[in-house]
Design a protein around this motif. Structure first.
Motif, short mmCIF file in Angstrom:
data_model
loop_
_atom_site.label_atom_id
_atom_site.label_comp_id
_atom_site.label_asym_id
_atom_site.label_seq_id
_atom_site.Cartn_x
_atom_site.Cartn_y
_atom_site.Cartn_z
N MET A 1 15.49 0.86 5.40
CA MET A 1 16.09 1.89 4.38
C MET A 1 17.41 2.56 4.97
O MET A 1 18.28 2.78 4.29
CB MET A 1 14.98 3.21 3.75
N SER B 1 0.49 1.29 5.90
CA SER B 1 0.56 2.58 6.40
C SER B 1 0.36 3.65 5.15
O SER B 1 0.05 4.35 5.50
CB SER B 1 2.00 2.63 6.77
N ARG C 1 1.49 8.10 -2.97
CA ARG C 1 0.88 7.25 -4.35
C ARG C 1 -0.32 6.84 -3.99
O ARG C 1 -1.03 6.35 -4.97
CB ARG C 1 2.08 6.03 -4.57
N SER D 1 3.98 8.87 5.64
CA SER D 1 4.82 7.79 5.36
C SER D 1 4.95 8.04 3.77
O SER D 1 4.17 8.24 2.97
CB SER D 1 3.89 6.59 5.74
N GLY D 2 6.06 7.79 3.27
CA GLY D 2 6.57 8.10 1.83
C GLY D 2 5.57 7.51 1.04
O GLY D 2 4.92 8.26 0.03
N SER D 3 5.39 6.23 1.15
CA SER D 3 4.54 5.56 0.01
C SER D 3 3.31 5.96 -0.08
O SER D 3 2.51 5.91 -0.93
CB SER D 3 4.83 3.92 0.10
N LYS E 1 10.57 0.14 -6.75
CA LYS E 1 10.54 0.54 -5.12
C LYS E 1 11.15 1.78 -4.77
O LYS E 1 11.99 2.02 -5.31
CB LYS E 1 11.18 -0.72 -4.32
N TYR E 2 10.30 2.33 -3.73
CA TYR E 2 11.17 3.73 -3.20
C TYR E 2 11.78 2.78 -2.05
O TYR E 2 11.53 2.01 -1.15
CB TYR E 2 9.75 4.32 -2.49
N TRP E 3 13.01 3.04 -1.97
CA TRP E 3 14.09 2.52 -1.20
C TRP E 3 15.25 3.38 -0.90
O TRP E 3 16.42 3.45 -1.68
CB TRP E 3 14.56 1.10 -1.65
N SER F 1 10.18 -0.31 7.15
CA SER F 1 10.93 -0.13 6.09
C SER F 1 11.62 1.31 6.25
O SER F 1 12.92 1.27 5.60
CB SER F 1 9.86 0.33 4.97
N ALA G 1 4.29 -1.22 -4.59
CA ALA G 1 5.23 -0.59 -5.60
C ALA G 1 5.91 -1.57 -6.56
O ALA G 1 5.94 -2.82 -6.20
CB ALA G 1 6.37 0.04 -4.89
N MET H 1 16.18 -4.85 -4.33
CA MET H 1 15.94 -4.23 -3.16
C MET H 1 16.44 -5.01 -2.04
O MET H 1 16.77 -4.69 -1.08
CB MET H 1 14.56 -3.66 -3.14
N ASP I 1 7.51 -6.35 -0.68
CA ASP I 1 7.88 -5.13 -0.13
C ASP I 1 8.84 -5.46 1.12
O ASP I 1 9.37 -6.68 1.07
CB ASP I 1 6.66 -4.20 0.36
N ALA I 2 8.88 -4.62 2.04
CA ALA I 2 9.72 -4.76 3.15
C ALA I 2 9.10 -5.71 4.22
O ALA I 2 8.81 -5.47 5.21
CB ALA I 2 10.39 -3.55 3.81
O1 PMV Z 1 6.35 4.35 2.80
P1 PMV Z 1 7.20 3.58 3.62
O2 PMV Z 1 8.09 4.02 4.81
O3 PMV Z 1 6.36 2.50 4.49
O4 PMV Z 1 8.17 2.57 2.82
C1 PMV Z 1 7.66 1.65 1.65
C2 PMV Z 1 9.10 0.91 1.19
C3 PMV Z 1 8.52 -0.33 0.27
O5 PMV Z 1 7.39 -0.65 0.51
C4 PMV Z 1 9.31 -1.23 0.49
C5 PMV Z 1 8.59 0.27 -1.15
C6 PMV Z 1 7.55 1.03 -1.69
O6 PMV Z 1 7.78 1.98 -2.80
O7 PMV Z 1 6.17 1.02 -1.29
#
Ligand code: PMV
Length: 326
Positions: free
Chosen positions: A197, A106, A143, A138-140, A16-18, A193, A13, A244, A284-285
């Motif tokens: 979050m 992930s 993408r 997982s959200g990201s 970031k998605y946060w 993450s 990202a 972030m 990232d996280a």
């Molecule tokens: O998709 P997750 O739950 O692993 O969260 C990703 C969070 C960040 O990597 C910090 C930001 C992002 O947008 O990828």
């Protein structure tokens, strides 16, 4: 037996998605923008078998249980419910990239899983549908379906049907690169993450200000990608990552993803910039630092980052393709 293999890329990202507006459906509070990497991915084979009594999951040749296996089964359940079948599956995945180290494994993992599982069951989902499904893992991951530069539209609907990713226009042939120093010292990350979050949204006094700056960061990032303006892009994405991390540091209890090596690498990025080299960081996280630049500066940046004690290897990634079926 129904079998298919898919490969999905890691995405990093830039904005970031946060924070989530829905924890169960992984619906975000803000849009995000990422770069898809050409040389970091997960390859997954899913085999559905009507004779099997439970799902099995192997990652990098190691059988997985507990939360990791449960997350895979949870996503397989969604695919099974679309296909209206009950067959269990064997999932075999390989990552070319460190797992659970704040390096987005992930994202590629869940994108490859849904791509392989839906193909194995002959479900013809379009990329928006595949992106939505990957988001539930997982959200990201939503993408990681697309190549190049990608925006995840947060959507407004409570069922999440309008929350998926789409590719962004970028200046033609722009040789952007992401340089990642890898180190065994970093190890697996401390706070996931998901947990990070949640804690930030509920306890950081800076989270509200994070949200007020996002629309501007997104606008500037889209514009800089179209114009091919590295200085403008780098300034926005570095600031976004630091904001972030500021929200994480001010959560209760605080989350500090950085390690001494992270800070040493930041020093190198700042020094390179003082010497006139356009190098901009994102994190990232987790403790890993990634450096955005253009191809002509890559050798100098690799040489400088590679000299920092503790760095084992420096990997250079270009924008790469999205999901592929093998
Ligand atoms: O998709 P997750 O739950 O692993 O969260 C990703 C969070 C960040 O990597 C910090 C930001 C992002 O947008 O990828």
């Amino acid at each position: 037996m129904n079998r298919a293999t898919a490969r999905a890329p890691v995405n990093i990202a830039l904005v970031k998605y946060w924070g989530k507006r829905d924890d169960r459906l992984n619906l975000p509070t803000n849009n995000s923008i990422s770069m898809t990497l050409d040389n970091a991915y997960t390859t997954t084979t899913v085999t559905f078998d009507s004779e099997m009594i439970q799902d099995t999951f192997l990652l990098n040749d190691v059988p997985r249980s507990g939360v990791e296996a449960a997350n895979v089964s949870r996503v397989l359940d969604l695919v099974r419910s679309i296909a209206k079948i009950f067959w269990r599956a064997t999932v075999v995945s390989h990552n070319t990239w460190p797992t659970a180290a704040g390096l987005a494994s992930s994202a590629s993992g869940f994108a490859a899983l849904v791509a392989a599982a839906t193909r194995a069951l002959n479900l013809n989902l379009n990329l928006a549908e595949l992106s939505s499904l990957a988001r539930l893992g997982s959200g990201s991951a939503c993408r990681s379906v697309h190549g190049g530069f990608v925006e995840w539209e947060k959507g407004e609907a409570s069922d999440g049907h309008d929350s998926y990713a789409f590719p962004l226009p970028v200046k033609y042939n722009w040789p952007l690169r992401l340089v990642t120093p890898l180190s065994r010292r970093f190890g697996p990350k401390g706070v996931s993450s998901r947990e990070g979050m949640q804690r930030v949204v509920h306890s950081s006094p800076l989270y509200a200000s994070w949200l007020t700056t996002i629309v501007d960061d997104l606008d500037k990032t889209r514009r800089a990608l179209l114009d091919g303006n590295l200085k403008s892009l780098g300034t926005v994405i570095e600031g976004n990552a630091l904001k972030m991390h500021a929200t994480a540091m001010t959560a209760l209890p605080p989350i500090i993803y950085w390690q001494p090596l992270t800070v040493a690498l930041m020093g190198v990025v700042f020094r390179l910039r003082e010497e006139g080299i356009p190098a901009f960081m994102t994190l990232d996280a987790g403790p890993h630092l990634m450096v955005l630049t253009e191809l002509s500066y890559v050798n100098r940046i690799c040489e400088q980052l590679g000299q920092v004690p503790g760095v084992d290897q420096v990997v250079v990634s270009a924008p790469g393709p999205g999901v592929q079926w093998l």
